[in-house]
Write an enzyme that holds these catalytic residues in place. Sequence first.
Site, short mmCIF file in Angstrom:
data_model
loop_
_atom_site.label_atom_id
_atom_site.label_comp_id
_atom_site.label_asym_id
_atom_site.label_seq_id
_atom_site.Cartn_x
_atom_site.Cartn_y
_atom_site.Cartn_z
N GLU A 8 43.96 48.68 39.75
CA GLU A 8 42.82 48.26 39.06
C GLU A 8 42.29 49.50 38.20
OE1 GLU A 8 42.45 45.57 37.26
OE2 GLU A 8 44.58 44.35 38.09
N ARG A 12 51.66 41.43 29.57
CA ARG A 12 51.21 41.79 30.26
C ARG A 12 52.73 42.14 31.30
NH1 ARG A 12 51.65 42.51 35.14
NH2 ARG A 12 49.81 42.86 36.35
N ASP A 36 49.64 47.53 33.74
CA ASP A 36 51.26 46.56 33.11
C ASP A 36 50.53 45.69 32.39
OD1 ASP A 36 48.64 45.32 34.30
OD2 ASP A 36 49.10 45.53 36.36
N ARG A 52 48.31 36.59 27.46
CA ARG A 52 48.88 37.10 26.71
C ARG A 52 49.81 36.94 26.95
NH1 ARG A 52 46.62 40.97 32.26
NH2 ARG A 52 46.97 39.19 32.93
N ASP A 83 52.59 45.26 39.73
CA ASP A 83 50.79 45.04 39.68
C ASP A 83 50.41 46.12 39.57
OD1 ASP A 83 48.26 44.11 39.47
OD2 ASP A 83 48.90 43.33 41.55
N THR A 84 50.32 46.92 38.33
CA THR A 84 49.46 48.75 38.95
C THR A 84 48.05 48.32 39.62
OG1 THR A 84 48.32 48.86 36.28
CG2 THR A 84 50.72 49.96 36.73
#
Length: 398
Positions: free
Chosen positions: A184, A176, A157, A226, A181-182
């Site tokens: 980690e 971002r 992401d 970001r 939300d992928t």
Amino acid sequence: MKRISVFLVLVFMLSFFLSFSASAAIQSEISVFIDGNKIAFEAPPTMENGTTLVPMRKIFEEQGATMKYEATTKTVTAVKDTITIKYQIGAKTATKNGKSISLAVPGMIIKSSTFVPLRFVSEALGSSVGWEGSSKTITISSANKISAEVFEVIDGDTVKLKYKGLNGDETTESFRLIGVDTPETDQTIGEEPYGTEATNFTKAKLQVGTKVLVEFDVDERDQYGRVLGYVYLMDGTFFNARLVSEGYAKFVTFPPNVRWVELFKHLQTIARNDERGLWSLTGDTGGDSVPGSTPPNSEGNVIISDVNAVNETITVKNNGTSDINLKGWKVVSVTGNQTYVFSDYTLKAGLTVTLVSGADAKSETGKIVWTTKNIWNNREADPAQLFDATGALVSEVK
């Protein structure tokens, strides 16, 4: 007895068939989202030879165009800003500002409703159009976008993009992806299930040198500096949405950047029900659980019990009778748009955990350092929000 058994079997088979048919009908429906809003058409969209047709007036007006229809000639004229579109229902050509446009499938009248090709109308009005085949969902974005080029993929992401700044100079920054939300892949905090697959998917779709378009929301940057954005491929594919639709990411909110929240919720529900991607790992297709996290806070047991702006602390309490794993849960300072994401932390029943920030922040029993920077705004109201691992808002203090 045999007759009763046969009757029961027939009843069961009929019930199963009706249930399957209803489910198939739901799956066959096409959903359309314009700038984050799901559109309710007076007649459902239909597919003709790979082209989606929708009721005419609704698709024009939802994108800010004024429309006139001449019934005798079946001709529509739509105007938006400097764009004028003219089209005669049934024809395979239309005009935009006098220039001819070919249509793969013509507009038509279906059960007394006039239908027109969705992609033709939307792209002629300057919008980006994306298609999520696995969820039968169309996305239409009319927002302004900047052109960029993929420089590097950090993870599923987060990407680095090259683009021209306001001064005309080319710059490279981390972006971002908003709303997703992928899992980690950072080895220092532990790789999460499906993290590698998500990163590889993003690398395959956003290869170095790929041209993309970026749309912004309310806040341009997060607390890490970001850039926050929605990324589109040049064919109109909404990449943030693709990650959720294919099960490579879960939906998460980044207030106040919530333009496409309803779309992401919609796509996640379908991906979860179909057990796509990371949802195939949960073993629970009916719930909202995420790999490595505790099911959602459906009973409101976990709440924000205190916010002290002066001391730079926020306290979360588990009022329930069971321990809760907060992995993936998020605390948000709304005014500053600053977010803390819990790692693998179990909050015992009846106990609290306090996030501390500021220059004097120190970790100790029951306390976690958020950051050594100040978080809470003492000069104006700064609401605090708590989201569970599915991105659902479960507690708020204003």
